[in-house]
Design a protein around this motif. Structure first.
Motif, PDB file in Angstrom:
ATOM      1  N   PHE A 188      -0.698   3.543  81.646  1.00  0.00           N
ATOM      2  CA  PHE A 188       0.637   3.278  81.115  1.00  0.00           C
ATOM      3  C   PHE A 188       1.133   4.408  80.212  1.00  0.00           C
ATOM      4  O   PHE A 188       2.228   4.315  79.661  1.00  0.00           O
ATOM      5  CB  PHE A 188       0.642   1.958  80.330  1.00  0.00           C
ATOM      6  N   SER A 189       0.327   5.458  80.032  1.00  0.00           N
ATOM      7  CA  SER A 189       0.744   6.545  79.146  1.00  0.00           C
ATOM      8  C   SER A 189       1.511   7.613  79.920  1.00  0.00           C
ATOM      9  O   SER A 189       1.286   7.814  81.117  1.00  0.00           O
ATOM     10  CB  SER A 189      -0.486   7.168  78.468  1.00  0.00           C
ATOM     11  N   PRO A 190       2.450   8.291  79.241  1.00  0.00           N
ATOM     12  CA  PRO A 190       3.240   9.342  79.893  1.00  0.00           C
ATOM     13  C   PRO A 190       2.334  10.399  80.509  1.00  0.00           C
ATOM     14  O   PRO A 190       1.298  10.752  79.934  1.00  0.00           O
ATOM     15  CB  PRO A 190       4.060   9.933  78.735  1.00  0.00           C
ATOM     16  N   GLY A 191       2.706  10.862  81.660  1.00  0.00           N
ATOM     17  CA  GLY A 191       1.885  11.834  82.378  1.00  0.00           C
ATOM     18  C   GLY A 191       1.033  11.170  83.445  1.00  0.00           C
ATOM     19  O   GLY A 191       0.595  11.824  84.388  1.00  0.00           O
ATOM     20  N   ASN A 192       0.816   9.867  83.300  1.00  0.00           N
ATOM     21  CA  ASN A 192      -0.003   9.136  84.276  1.00  0.00           C
ATOM     22  C   ASN A 192       0.833   8.211  85.166  1.00  0.00           C
ATOM     23  O   ASN A 192       0.312   7.233  85.707  1.00  0.00           O
ATOM     24  CB  ASN A 192      -1.075   8.316  83.550  1.00  0.00           C
ATOM     25  N   GLU A 193       2.107   8.517  85.297  1.00  0.00           N
ATOM     26  CA  GLU A 193       2.987   7.629  86.062  1.00  0.00           C
ATOM     27  C   GLU A 193       2.487   7.427  87.502  1.00  0.00           C
ATOM     28  O   GLU A 193       2.759   6.399  88.123  1.00  0.00           O
ATOM     29  CB  GLU A 193       4.419   8.173  86.077  1.00  0.00           C
ATOM     30  N   ARG A 194       1.737   8.398  88.017  1.00  0.00           N
ATOM     31  CA  ARG A 194       1.209   8.290  89.385  1.00  0.00           C
ATOM     32  C   ARG A 194       0.152   7.200  89.520  1.00  0.00           C
ATOM     33  O   ARG A 194      -0.200   6.795  90.624  1.00  0.00           O
ATOM     34  CB  ARG A 194       0.557   9.620  89.813  1.00  0.00           C
ATOM     35  N   MET A 195      -0.400   6.762  88.381  1.00  0.00           N
ATOM     36  CA  MET A 195      -1.458   5.752  88.439  1.00  0.00           C
ATOM     37  C   MET A 195      -0.906   4.345  88.641  1.00  0.00           C
ATOM     38  O   MET A 195      -1.667   3.390  88.788  1.00  0.00           O
ATOM     39  CB  MET A 195      -2.306   5.807  87.159  1.00  0.00           C
ATOM     40  N   THR A 196       0.401   4.193  88.615  1.00  0.00           N
ATOM     41  CA  THR A 196       1.006   2.880  88.869  1.00  0.00           C
ATOM     42  C   THR A 196       1.875   2.969  90.114  1.00  0.00           C
ATOM     43  O   THR A 196       2.251   4.066  90.541  1.00  0.00           O
ATOM     44  CB  THR A 196       1.917   2.437  87.704  1.00  0.00           C
ATOM     45  N   PRO A 197       2.220   1.820  90.696  1.00  0.00           N
ATOM     46  CA  PRO A 197       3.217   1.830  91.776  1.00  0.00           C
ATOM     47  C   PRO A 197       4.548   2.354  91.220  1.00  0.00           C
ATOM     48  O   PRO A 197       4.743   2.395  90.008  1.00  0.00           O
ATOM     49  CB  PRO A 197       3.336   0.346  92.160  1.00  0.00           C
ATOM     50  N   PRO A 198       5.470   2.758  92.101  1.00  0.00           N
ATOM     51  CA  PRO A 198       6.773   3.249  91.634  1.00  0.00           C
ATOM     52  C   PRO A 198       7.471   2.205  90.770  1.00  0.00           C
ATOM     53  O   PRO A 198       7.373   1.009  91.026  1.00  0.00           O
ATOM     54  CB  PRO A 198       7.556   3.478  92.939  1.00  0.00           C
ATOM     55  N   ALA A 199       8.157   2.660  89.718  1.00  0.00           N
ATOM     56  CA  ALA A 199       8.822   1.752  88.787  1.00  0.00           C
ATOM     57  C   ALA A 199      10.018   1.073  89.449  1.00  0.00           C
ATOM     58  O   ALA A 199      10.763   1.698  90.202  1.00  0.00           O
ATOM     59  CB  ALA A 199       9.278   2.519  87.548  1.00  0.00           C
ATOM     60  N   VAL A 253       6.897  -1.729  86.183  1.00  0.00           N
ATOM     61  CA  VAL A 253       6.257  -1.427  87.473  1.00  0.00           C
ATOM     62  C   VAL A 253       5.613  -2.683  88.047  1.00  0.00           C
ATOM     63  O   VAL A 253       5.228  -3.582  87.302  1.00  0.00           O
ATOM     64  CB  VAL A 253       5.167  -0.333  87.310  1.00  0.00           C
ATOM     65  N   PRO A 254       5.502  -2.764  89.372  1.00  0.00           N
ATOM     66  CA  PRO A 254       4.753  -3.885  89.947  1.00  0.00           C
ATOM     67  C   PRO A 254       3.306  -3.836  89.460  1.00  0.00           C
ATOM     68  O   PRO A 254       2.730  -2.753  89.315  1.00  0.00           O
ATOM     69  CB  PRO A 254       4.829  -3.630  91.460  1.00  0.00           C
ATOM     70  N   ASN A 255       2.745  -5.015  89.185  1.00  0.00           N
ATOM     71  CA  ASN A 255       1.344  -5.096  88.783  1.00  0.00           C
ATOM     72  C   ASN A 255       0.473  -4.644  89.954  1.00  0.00           C
ATOM     73  O   ASN A 255       0.665  -5.080  91.089  1.00  0.00           O
ATOM     74  CB  ASN A 255       1.012  -6.543  88.386  1.00  0.00           C
ATOM     75  N   LEU A 256      -0.463  -3.758  89.667  1.00  0.00           N
ATOM     76  CA  LEU A 256      -1.350  -3.241  90.716  1.00  0.00           C
ATOM     77  C   LEU A 256      -2.216  -4.368  91.297  1.00  0.00           C
ATOM     78  O   LEU A 256      -2.636  -4.316  92.450  1.00  0.00           O
ATOM     79  CB  LEU A 256      -2.232  -2.135  90.126  1.00  0.00           C
ATOM     80  N   TYR A 257      -2.477  -5.391  90.479  1.00  0.00           N
ATOM     81  CA  TYR A 257      -3.246  -6.558  90.939  1.00  0.00           C
ATOM     82  C   TYR A 257      -2.344  -7.788  90.891  1.00  0.00           C
ATOM     83  O   TYR A 257      -2.559  -8.706  90.110  1.00  0.00           O
ATOM     84  CB  TYR A 257      -4.481  -6.752  90.069  1.00  0.00           C
TER      85      TYR A 257
END
Lengths: 340, 340
Positions: free
Chosen positions: A45-56, A87-91
């Motif tokens: 959830f930290s800036p720079g890691n936006e790729r670790m979540t689904p698209p907002a 963002v959609p929850n990954l789980y």
């Protein structure tokens, strides 16, 4: 030597208020503050890691003029320099229907989203800037509006888990939003009870409760638009509620001044809880009328549940509760903490 | 990719069965077994420390002929060399009425007792001798009979908490018994639903459930008188129920062979849970018809709730649940553990 036995304002929910085994705030304060290891390089959830979540599905950005602009991630690109990010929850527990599934019963059709409340890892409501909390509340309202308009959504639950013991597996400040295909039982019961009260007495039961709790032994704090008190039959130690003073079935009708006042209420009341009990784990959840047209008799509010006790065999098999902190004690302590 | 969304057999309680974020037993097994420090000199439930509790309301003793005799502590004397021992809870949530209080509403009138299951500190059901568990079950039945006969008692909840995380503050094997002045909401709802089912279909809903679950994917274990399965819409990971195969509204009608079979069911099923998940914390609670005459349509049973997840903001504010272990997986794993 008998304990009090109290029924909730609306629900058929009973609680033993253990006045004779009552506990004080110091009985709960943790020996040491929770220290969840924070590694910003791996926090999704930290800036720079936006790729670790689904698209907002929603991002607030500041444009060059300093105004807030609302966007979403598209074409595989992730927005950066955001104020809040949903963002959609990954789980996901609930997922949107595929076309041919839209009528499938027995499936958890809906949405499950995470609202990242700030680019700053530790900016929890108790310590956040009011300007940031205003973005969070606006984010709640925007997602509520979008999700509740979907034909397969019957209710939108907005909630927050804080601390490992309250179920927050990630410590970065975030809320969750779940859109469900049925009305949750607690809301269904509350809506029905408030409708019955309105028919019988010609007024809103929550307006009536506010009037009765105002300046009473369970009152905690207020500003122009919001009031906070410990509920008569709260089931959690130090439980408190935040209600709009004006009758409103849903969050969707708040004016900017009310949104600012809600942001202040969150910061003040959660700040009081944090200082009183050494940053305890807690959950909060909004209770909202799902349809303003049809449920004018309902009055939205926020319920805050500090996580200081364990529901065990008795609570889980009966639906009755034991609260070792009388709401009057909780309110007195929270009031002092809020005013300090 | 949609998760299952299931409703309880009877209650208006919905659960997302998170088939797409399912967890396996090894995801839950604790790194190290719980090590609660045991000091028999200070354990209030250990032999020799009988003075640390209020006088017993029921004690099982073995007389010189080897027969079990039932006594209570009187005249300030505490019985020693007991098999099981039932004492008022030192921190009672519910208390018996004084004469003039017997009609006071708003007070937690009732009883709150601790049934000490064995003189041996660690003799939990999973490892206890069957002969000892028979005493425990007989103790439940005796206290149920006594307490449910009192005019101010509407329900008797018999439950067990195992492990710190499940709310057991003392590790010595014990159950609790709470007699309440109202019918608990969960039982009220179950009784009403089973009455309606009986009127509509001419049979017991639990007999019907047993028939359907028998040999199905959620079945775990059975002996002559009892069967165990994971419920269709269980809300706890690895939740399972134990039911008498013969229709019985309450524990009070069990024959000696059935009591022995219940003791075996407890040892076997709780033993399977212990070995599968490295002695996890759990709660169990009996669901009983409070009045055999009037609720012949109800079928008593025991519900076992492993404590492996946290109810957070969503669960607490909506009354809906998310279970990350499909009951079918839970049953398969428990079945293998029970048979091993």
């Amino acid at each position: 030597l008998l304990n009090d036995f109290r029924k909730d304002y609306l629900l058929d929910r009973w609680v033993v208020i253990a006045t004779h085994r009552r506990r004080r705030p110091t009985d709960f304060a943790k020996k040491e503050a929770a220290t969840q290891t924070v590694d910003k390089t791996t926090c999704p959830f930290s800036p720079g890691n936006e790729r670790m979540t689904p698209p907002a599905v929603l991002v607030y950005l500041k444009n060059k003029k300093g105004n807030v602009v609302k966007e979403k991630d598209t074409n595989g690109v992730r927005h950066k320099d955001w104020l809040i990010r949903c963002v959609p929850n990954l789980y996901s527990a609930f997922s949107p229907p595929e076309k041919r599934e839209s009528l499938v019963s027995g499936k958890a059709v809906g949405h499950h989203e995470v609202l990242i409340e700030s680019p700053h890892h530790e900016e929890h409501p108790a310590v956040a800037r009011i300007s940031q909390l205003i973005h969070v509340v606006n984010g709640y309202v925007d997602r509520l509006k979008t999700l509740s308009a979907k034909p397969y959504v019957k209710y939108v639950s907005i909630f927050r888990n804080h601390g490992l013991d309250a179920g927050a597996s990630l410590s970065h400040a975030h809320s969750q939003i779940i859109a469900t295909p049925i009305m949750p039982i607690i809301l269904k019961d509350e809506l029905e009870a408030s409708r019955e009260f309105h028919e019988a007495h010609g007024k809103c039961v929550f307006c009536d409760i506010l009037e009765r709790e105002k300046n009473g032994p369970r009152f905690i704090w207020e500003n122009e638009n919001f009031a906070s008190f410990a509920p008569w039959a709260g089931v959690h130690p130090f439980e408190f509620w935040i209600l709009p003073k004006q009758h409103q079935p849903t969050l969707l009708d708040m004016q900017p001044k009310a949104i600012e006042d809600l942001a202040k209420a969150l910061k003040t009341c959660l700040g009081g809880l944090k200082s009183l009990l050494n940053d305890p784990p807690y959950n909060y959840g909004f209770h909202i009328s799902p349809n303003a047209e049809r449920s004018m008799s309902y009055h939205w509010h926020l319920e805050v549940y500090p996580k200081l006790s364990i529901w065990a065999g008795f609570e889980k098999s009966t639906g009755m509760y034991i609260n070792v902190v009388p709401p009057e004690d909780a309110a007195q302590n929270l009031k002092e903490a809020v005013e300090a």
